[in-house]
Scaffold this active site. Sequence first.
Site, PDB file in Angstrom:
ATOM      1  N   ASP A  43       0.860  -1.179   0.000  1.00  0.00           N
ATOM      2  CA  ASP A  43       0.000   0.000   0.000  1.00  0.00           C
ATOM      3  C   ASP A  43       0.906   1.241   0.000  1.00  0.00           C
ATOM      4  OD1 ASP A  43      -2.163   1.667  -0.029  1.00  0.00           O
ATOM      5  OD2 ASP A  43      -3.170   0.767   1.675  1.00  0.00           O
TER       6      ASP A  43
HETATM    7  C1  BGC Z   1      -5.018   3.255   0.250  1.00  0.00           C
HETATM    8  C2  BGC Z   1      -5.295   2.254  -0.836  1.00  0.00           C
HETATM    9  C3  BGC Z   1      -5.173   2.891  -2.199  1.00  0.00           C
HETATM   10  C4  BGC Z   1      -3.807   3.536  -2.330  1.00  0.00           C
HETATM   11  C5  BGC Z   1      -3.566   4.173  -3.666  1.00  0.00           C
HETATM   12  C6  BGC Z   1      -3.762   4.054   0.005  1.00  0.00           C
HETATM   13  O1  BGC Z   1      -3.649   5.110   0.876  1.00  0.00           O
HETATM   14  O2  BGC Z   1      -4.939   2.595   1.498  1.00  0.00           O
HETATM   15  O3  BGC Z   1      -6.563   1.696  -0.644  1.00  0.00           O
HETATM   16  O4  BGC Z   1      -5.385   1.933  -3.196  1.00  0.00           O
HETATM   17  O5  BGC Z   1      -3.684   4.512  -1.329  1.00  0.00           O
HETATM   18  O6  BGC Z   1      -4.285   5.319  -3.847  1.00  0.00           O
END
Ligand code: BGC
Length: 758
Positions: free
Chosen positions: A284
Amino acid sequence: MKKNLLLLAALMMSVVAISQTSKDTKRQKFVNDLLAKMTLEEKLGQLNLPASSDFVTGAVSSSDIAQKVKDGKVGGVFNIRSVTKIKELQEFAVNNTRLHIPLLFGMDVIHGYKTIFPIPLGMSATWDMPLIEKSARIAASEASADGIQWTFSPMVDLTRDPRWGRTSEGNGEDAFLSSAIAKAMVHGYQGDDLSAPNTIISCVKHYALYGAAEGGRDYNTTDMSRVRMYNEYFPPYKAAVDAGVGSVMVSFNEIDGVPASGNKWLVDDVLRKQWKFNGFVVSDYTGIPEMTNHGMGDFQAVNALALNAGVDMDMVGEGFLNTLKKSMGEGKVTLAQINKACERILLAKYDLGLFEDPYRYCNEQRSATEVFTASNRAEARKIASQSFVLLKNNNVLPIAAGKTIALVGPLADAKENMTGTWSVGAENSKSVSLLKGLTDAVGTNGKVVYAKGSNLEDDAEMQNRQTMFGKDIARDNRSADEMIKEALAVSANADVIVAAIGEGAESSGESASKSNIDIPEAQKRLLKALVATGKPVALVLFNGRPLTLSWEKENVPAILDVWFAGSEAGDAIADALLGKVNPSGKLSMSFPQNVGQIPVYYNHKNTGRPLTGKWFSKFQSNYIDVSNEPLYPFGYGLSYTKFEYGDVKVSSNALKGNQKLKVSVNVKNTGAVAGKEVVQLYIRDEVGSITRPVQELKGFDKIELAPGESKDVSFEITPELLKFYNGNLKFDWEAGDFQIMVGPNSKEVKTVKVTWSK
Ligand code: BGC
């Protein structure tokens, strides 16, 4: 004859198998050959996933990202919202790198791309898998027309804590329902052929247990037993893997004391070895470097930890890019591991057809004609209306033709908020507000009068936090009294009041946890004043999570939960309010009576002292000040018609081994209008080698009945459905007595007992 047919079928199957094998060999050979040509630096570049750095169309070569791409330091980029820009960057990558490897373009296409569907929690309330799959299909086809090849969806983090903001992004509290949704979403995005120009790679997230954050505070610690993980929290991720999901995102939280981003047991043992996942794993957003804050070591150490765990791609952290070479030199990671990670990413690019045609998803013509189309929007309107849950209705809804409707509340004229959280691709100003939808629908057949009635929150700062990312609701500088006075004046001549009230779009979603899940005070004050008029009031509730609605349940004549229903929200809500559509959604998550009850969920264990009599009972498992019951249970939702359930019939009360049990019930529409009903099947395994939940959803069927019509709804139960992970984490079923329950929600069920021996 029959023998010949069988032989022919076998022959055809082996031809298919051979051609699949030769395809697999070709694919693997292509990637192996490419890998053999790559330098270590080029391989590390493929593992790097920066977020989009904005650049002006036509000026890609002078953008920040250009130099990195040129240096071979980028494997993919995410959240660029323009096919022209994506095409330019792709061209730049292909033309300016030694091996001409195309980039992977990702985005958070969570509940639609530009045509926005309800937030996932709302989608899950449809209990309609073909509809959910269709929404993902449309999302994929729009996103792919705009250059996107990869979405960070579905999010299947099971949660029992509505304080957690990301409740809105998931499917609620049940593993069975969420697993079915995971499968539908993956099929919807990926189709049968990833190389088709209108299918994209899906990424199931956030693996794992992210929804069990302590106190519902985002990114917080999780800790649970293995049996709970395997039986309750893991199944939806596994369902996505079984459905062939191409990628998995690991979560921010720790599991057994090791953050998911560096958890070898989680990624390597469970995901890859036990579940046989063979796609790629992405971290993530800065999840890898964040492990330093978790206390897992310095920047270099945590990056080595992540690669060792089996993470292939580093989102935004840039640590794979900048530390793995050093770690390799020091013997902390191996070249074989780097090769493997790179291979998995290249295979995904191969599957998308990018080596054949890097611009397959950059079709400006498609982008101009296939995105936010009238037909996609019409589907979204239909789908949205299926997600609404009628929580209460004392003869207020539907509103008959010819009436004067007072539409009041800060969410009535708030088109920017309709899409809800995580609508990266949306153009919020194009959404339909309830004011517009209702006014259009009523036309000359009645009248809509409007007043704002209150701000979203009394406190401007609180309001700001819930209306960011273009979800503004203009603040009204009048006093609360003045606004209420105006609302009452506007309502004075109305036949019915519709109160558009609830949360702002960004009150839920990432980093939007709350300790108080009441309707904000400013709006509650307004609602009380409207109810005090004695006129029929329908509360149209906007929310990204279950809210505490005890007062509302007691005092407001009708409540329609509309979540955040997407770009077509206003039209869809009008359809339901005016009875063009009969609400049929059912809750996928229990609504608590108060915050202190959390977690309150239907499939809990019994305890040694369950409450057997009436609440309150001393020395039984209950609270002094609130009963154990949720305000609205899992599976609950009313309709404008009534359904009557007959007795539950079973094909046998005593089964053995692999026999199948047929369960059926007759459901009749006894009301005056057509309607849809979600018939739900639950079981209880009465005795187990480990304790078993009091109820578990094992089947559901959404049916439609005309007035007076009845249908026999049947389910099949096989021992496969009775299996669970026992104390040794062996997945098996145990002989014994089972309760079979069928009903319109988890609480109102009819039960029969069967015995199943081995
Ligand atoms: C989130 C994810 C997301 C990623 C990309 C993160 O902060 O937890 O769910 O896909 O950002 O935007």
